[in-house]
Design a protein around this motif. Structure first.
Motif, PDB file in Angstrom:
ATOM      1  N   GLU A  41       0.848  -1.199   0.000  1.00  0.00           N
ATOM      2  CA  GLU A  41       0.000   0.000   0.000  1.00  0.00           C
ATOM      3  C   GLU A  41       0.880   1.244   0.000  1.00  0.00           C
ATOM      4  N   THR A  42       0.455   2.265  -0.705  1.00  0.00           N
ATOM      5  CA  THR A  42       1.206   3.510  -0.805  1.00  0.00           C
ATOM      6  C   THR A  42       1.416   4.112   0.582  1.00  0.00           C
ATOM      7  N   GLN A  64       7.294  -8.599  19.893  1.00  0.00           N
ATOM      8  CA  GLN A  64       7.522 -10.018  19.736  1.00  0.00           C
ATOM      9  C   GLN A  64       8.741 -10.368  18.890  1.00  0.00           C
ATOM     10  N   LEU A  65       9.230  -9.466  18.048  1.00  0.00           N
ATOM     11  CA  LEU A  65      10.327  -9.779  17.141  1.00  0.00           C
ATOM     12  C   LEU A  65      11.620  -9.124  17.582  1.00  0.00           C
ATOM     13  N   GLN A  66      12.723  -9.847  17.448  1.00  0.00           N
ATOM     14  CA  GLN A  66      14.025  -9.259  17.722  1.00  0.00           C
ATOM     15  C   GLN A  66      14.720  -8.876  16.414  1.00  0.00           C
ATOM     16  N   ASN A  67      14.458  -9.594  15.351  1.00  0.00           N
ATOM     17  CA  ASN A  67      15.025  -9.255  14.042  1.00  0.00           C
ATOM     18  C   ASN A  67      14.072  -9.749  12.980  1.00  0.00           C
ATOM     19  N   GLY A  68      14.285  -9.323  11.764  1.00  0.00           N
ATOM     20  CA  GLY A  68      13.404  -9.721  10.692  1.00  0.00           C
ATOM     21  C   GLY A  68      12.804  -8.510  10.012  1.00  0.00           C
ATOM     22  N   TYR A  69      11.683  -8.708   9.342  1.00  0.00           N
ATOM     23  CA  TYR A  69      11.061  -7.658   8.546  1.00  0.00           C
ATOM     24  C   TYR A  69       9.802  -7.119   9.238  1.00  0.00           C
ATOM     25  N   VAL A  70       9.628  -5.810   9.140  1.00  0.00           N
ATOM     26  CA  VAL A  70       8.434  -5.129   9.655  1.00  0.00           C
ATOM     27  C   VAL A  70       8.016  -4.092   8.623  1.00  0.00           C
ATOM     28  N   THR A  71       6.840  -3.519   8.790  1.00  0.00           N
ATOM     29  CA  THR A  71       6.360  -2.475   7.886  1.00  0.00           C
ATOM     30  C   THR A  71       5.886  -1.277   8.698  1.00  0.00           C
ATOM     31  N   THR A  72       6.068  -0.078   8.129  1.00  0.00           N
ATOM     32  CA  THR A  72       5.679   1.141   8.828  1.00  0.00           C
ATOM     33  C   THR A  72       5.131   2.167   7.851  1.00  0.00           C
TER      34      THR A  72
END
Length: 123
Positions: A41-42, A64-72
């Motif tokens: 999504e834009t 919950q995550l220490q590393n990996g991918y997220v979105t903002t």
């Protein structure tokens, strides 16, 4: 007299509880993240949290995550370049996320609470 004392103790207990709940929560630590690119999504960007155990950044992510991918969706405009590495503090965003029609991978939504200092650009 007994009822008056009970009411006074009840109010004192409520005041104590209210004051103790108003303490500031600790701010999330700054982590090194890399801007991967736009999400489905834009206005949404995928970030990769890099796990730098030698820098003491391991397990500093608040959630919950220490590393990996997220979105903002609140990445400042000057940091919205693919390959850019920055140090930023992140929090889980449980309120909303991107609305993707047909995507096989959904990343947890986060909020960028602050950018500590920018790293180097990778081109």
């Amino acid at each position: 007299m007994k009822n008056t004392l009970r009411i006074i103790f009840l109010y004192l207990g409520l005041i104590t509880l209210t004051v103790s709940c108003q303490k500031d929560a600790p701010a999330p630590a700054c982590l090194q993240v890399e801007v991967i690119g736009e999400d489905c999504e834009t206005g949404w960007y995928i970030l990769k949290i890099e796990n730098n155990a030698e820098d003491g950044q391991s397990n500093n992510y608040l959630g919950q995550l220490q590393n990996g991918y997220v979105t903002t969706d609140n990445l400042p405009a000057k940091y919205q370049k693919e390959g850019l590495r920055i140090n930023a503090a992140l929090e889980l965003n449980g309120e909303y996320g991107p609305r993707c029609v047909a995507v096989t991978v959904m990343y947890p939504a986060v909020k960028v609470t602050r950018v500590c200092d920018s790293g180097r650009e990778i081109f």
